[in-house]
Design a protein around this motif. Sequence first.
Motif, PDB file in Angstrom:
ATOM      1  N   LEU A  88       4.022  -8.243  -6.536  1.00 21.05           N
ATOM      2  CA  LEU A  88       2.707  -7.629  -6.486  1.00 21.05           C
ATOM      3  C   LEU A  88       2.757  -6.245  -5.844  1.00 21.05           C
ATOM      4  N   ILE A  89       1.810  -5.401  -6.234  1.00 27.49           N
ATOM      5  CA  ILE A  89       1.680  -4.092  -5.600  1.00 27.49           C
ATOM      6  C   ILE A  89       0.307  -3.981  -4.960  1.00 27.49           C
ATOM      7  N   ASP A  90       0.215  -3.177  -3.930  1.00 22.28           N
ATOM      8  CA  ASP A  90      -1.057  -2.929  -3.248  1.00 22.28           C
ATOM      9  C   ASP A  90      -1.641  -1.616  -3.755  1.00 22.28           C
ATOM     10  N   VAL A  91      -2.890  -1.651  -4.178  1.00 24.82           N
ATOM     11  CA  VAL A  91      -3.586  -0.448  -4.632  1.00 24.82           C
ATOM     12  C   VAL A  91      -4.907  -0.340  -3.870  1.00 24.82           C
ATOM     13  N   PHE A  92      -5.198   0.863  -3.367  1.00 22.43           N
ATOM     14  CA  PHE A  92      -6.477   1.063  -2.688  1.00 22.43           C
ATOM     15  C   PHE A  92      -7.576   1.144  -3.728  1.00 22.43           C
ATOM     16  N   VAL A  93      -8.587   0.278  -3.597  1.00 25.04           N
ATOM     17  CA  VAL A  93      -9.697   0.201  -4.551  1.00 25.04           C
ATOM     18  C   VAL A  93     -10.942   0.809  -3.904  1.00 25.04           C
ATOM     19  N   PRO A  94     -11.407   1.945  -4.425  1.00 26.32           N
ATOM     20  CA  PRO A  94     -12.526   2.659  -3.796  1.00 26.32           C
ATOM     21  C   PRO A  94     -13.777   1.819  -3.575  1.00 26.32           C
ATOM     22  N   SER A  95     -14.180   1.016  -4.563  1.00 25.09           N
ATOM     23  CA  SER A  95     -15.423   0.255  -4.434  1.00 25.09           C
ATOM     24  C   SER A  95     -15.342  -0.804  -3.344  1.00 25.09           C
ATOM     25  N   GLN A  96     -14.121  -1.241  -3.037  1.00 29.33           N
ATOM     26  CA  GLN A  96     -13.935  -2.266  -2.020  1.00 29.33           C
ATOM     27  C   GLN A  96     -13.593  -1.679  -0.652  1.00 29.33           C
ATOM     28  N   GLY A  97     -13.154  -0.411  -0.657  1.00 34.28           N
ATOM     29  CA  GLY A  97     -12.756   0.223   0.593  1.00 34.28           C
ATOM     30  C   GLY A  97     -11.543  -0.431   1.224  1.00 34.28           C
ATOM     31  N   ARG A  98     -10.693  -1.025   0.398  1.00 35.18           N
ATOM     32  CA  ARG A  98      -9.508  -1.724   0.913  1.00 35.18           C
ATOM     33  C   ARG A  98      -8.446  -1.832  -0.179  1.00 35.18           C
ATOM     34  N   TYR A  99      -7.270  -2.318   0.208  1.00 37.79           N
ATOM     35  CA  TYR A  99      -6.191  -2.534  -0.753  1.00 37.79           C
ATOM     36  C   TYR A  99      -6.337  -3.905  -1.413  1.00 37.79           C
ATOM     37  N   VAL A 100      -6.044  -3.941  -2.711  1.00 37.26           N
ATOM     38  CA  VAL A 100      -6.064  -5.175  -3.484  1.00 37.26           C
ATOM     39  C   VAL A 100      -4.704  -5.322  -4.161  1.00 37.26           C
ATOM     40  N   LYS A 101      -4.209  -6.555  -4.267  1.00 40.00           N
ATOM     41  CA  LYS A 101      -2.897  -6.807  -4.871  1.00 40.00           C
ATOM     42  C   LYS A 101      -3.028  -7.008  -6.381  1.00 40.00           C
ATOM     43  N   PHE A 102      -2.053  -6.439  -7.120  1.00 41.31           N
ATOM     44  CA  PHE A 102      -2.037  -6.534  -8.578  1.00 41.31           C
ATOM     45  C   PHE A 102      -0.656  -6.953  -9.070  1.00 41.31           C
ATOM     46  N   ALA A 140      -8.957   4.656 -12.255  1.00 37.62           N
ATOM     47  CA  ALA A 140      -7.873   5.637 -12.160  1.00 37.62           C
ATOM     48  C   ALA A 140      -6.796   5.241 -11.151  1.00 37.62           C
ATOM     49  N   PRO A 141      -7.125   4.945  -9.895  1.00 35.83           N
ATOM     50  CA  PRO A 141      -6.065   4.592  -8.948  1.00 35.83           C
ATOM     51  C   PRO A 141      -5.324   3.313  -9.316  1.00 35.83           C
ATOM     52  N   ILE A 142      -6.040   2.333  -9.900  1.00 40.09           N
ATOM     53  CA  ILE A 142      -5.368   1.081 -10.268  1.00 40.09           C
ATOM     54  C   ILE A 142      -4.407   1.309 -11.430  1.00 40.09           C
ATOM     55  N   VAL A 143      -4.876   2.001 -12.465  1.00 40.29           N
ATOM     56  CA  VAL A 143      -4.031   2.271 -13.635  1.00 40.29           C
ATOM     57  C   VAL A 143      -2.784   3.059 -13.234  1.00 40.29           C
ATOM     58  N   LEU A 144      -2.959   4.065 -12.409  1.00 40.91           N
ATOM     59  CA  LEU A 144      -1.807   4.860 -11.979  1.00 40.91           C
ATOM     60  C   LEU A 144      -0.839   4.033 -11.141  1.00 40.91           C
ATOM     61  N   ARG A 173      -2.375   9.419  -2.563  1.00 38.99           N
ATOM     62  CA  ARG A 173      -3.691   9.796  -2.063  1.00 38.99           C
ATOM     63  C   ARG A 173      -4.595   8.557  -2.004  1.00 38.99           C
ATOM     64  N   THR A 174      -5.606   8.625  -1.180  1.00 40.62           N
ATOM     65  CA  THR A 174      -6.602   7.558  -1.114  1.00 40.62           C
ATOM     66  C   THR A 174      -7.914   8.094  -1.658  1.00 40.62           C
ATOM     67  N   LEU A 175      -8.340   7.546  -2.794  1.00 46.35           N
ATOM     68  CA  LEU A 175      -9.581   7.997  -3.419  1.00 46.35           C
ATOM     69  C   LEU A 175     -10.757   7.259  -2.786  1.00 46.35           C
ATOM     70  N   GLN A 176     -11.604   7.991  -2.078  1.00 50.05           N
ATOM     71  CA  GLN A 176     -12.781   7.410  -1.453  1.00 50.05           C
ATOM     72  C   GLN A 176     -14.003   8.259  -1.800  1.00 50.05           C
ATOM     73  N   TYR A 177     -15.005   7.635  -2.399  1.00 46.84           N
ATOM     74  CA  TYR A 177     -16.201   8.370  -2.800  1.00 46.84           C
ATOM     75  C   TYR A 177     -17.187   8.437  -1.633  1.00 46.84           C
ATOM     76  N   ASN A 178     -17.734   9.625  -1.424  1.00 43.97           N
ATOM     77  CA  ASN A 178     -18.642   9.829  -0.291  1.00 43.97           C
ATOM     78  C   ASN A 178     -20.075  10.083  -0.753  1.00 43.97           C
ATOM     79  N   VAL A 179     -20.435   9.513  -1.898  1.00 39.52           N
ATOM     80  CA  VAL A 179     -21.796   9.661  -2.429  1.00 39.52           C
ATOM     81  C   VAL A 179     -22.374   8.277  -2.686  1.00 39.52           C
TER      82      VAL A 179
END
Length: 249
Positions: A25-39, A88-92, A118-124
């Motif tokens: 498994l790999i860890d990917v930072f998921v913006p909507s969750q604000g944390r890493y998720v395993k894939f 985008a971050p998950i696919v990459l 990079r860590t993609l975090q939306y601030n809106v």
Amino acid sequence: VSMIYKHMAISDLLGKLQSINNSNLIDVFVPSQGRYVKFRQLSVRQQKDLIKTGLDGALAGATIANAFNAIIQENAAERVAFDVFDRAPIVLGLRVQSFGSTYADGEKTWDLATITQRTLQYNVPTAVTIQHEDVIQVQASVPTLERDTNINQSLITQIKKTQDMGIGDAVGSLYVYELVKFVDAVTVAGDVVDFSKCSAADALRVVESLPAKLLVELVEFIQKFRSQEVEYLTIDGATLALDARMFAQ
């Protein structure tokens, strides 16, 4: 007897492969969750599905989005309500894990690790209410991958049915359907249309009937996320395109 033995051997082999995939498994930072998720890693079948979308012409954007969406939901090690800006971050992350960080696109060679580090975090805000002259109200929010897939499929079906649809019409449909994805409900003089309870075709008719000024505000809401996504995917002034070519090498 030999045929039964062969069938059982293949079943055992597939079981072992599945076990390996579940442990790799790999860890990917998921913006909507604000944390890493395993894939789990990409499979050859999934790579094939992605490459096929490159042949879909005007529909390629919708078909590869649906392929990405299916892979993300299938490969996630836990059930998560991913949204479209998680893609985008998950696919990459999956692409780098499967094929390495080097990607040659024409004369340009990308180091994808520069992006995935990079860590993609939306601030809106992820939801907004747009008001028009105290008569029309639009509730909008960032759509889930499930909603994105459903709307994309409606678009694909519509364009395939209309054989004589020109490129301009197809692009126009793509644009309006993209807006439909972000609309949760429309209220007109007290009457409410809940988009989760109506067909994509009906939702499209409602959005097309809205005042242009209101749609400008909806586009501005979407663009706040798109601009941050573009910034995330940009290296030295060039923006990476997430398409089938990334998985054909």
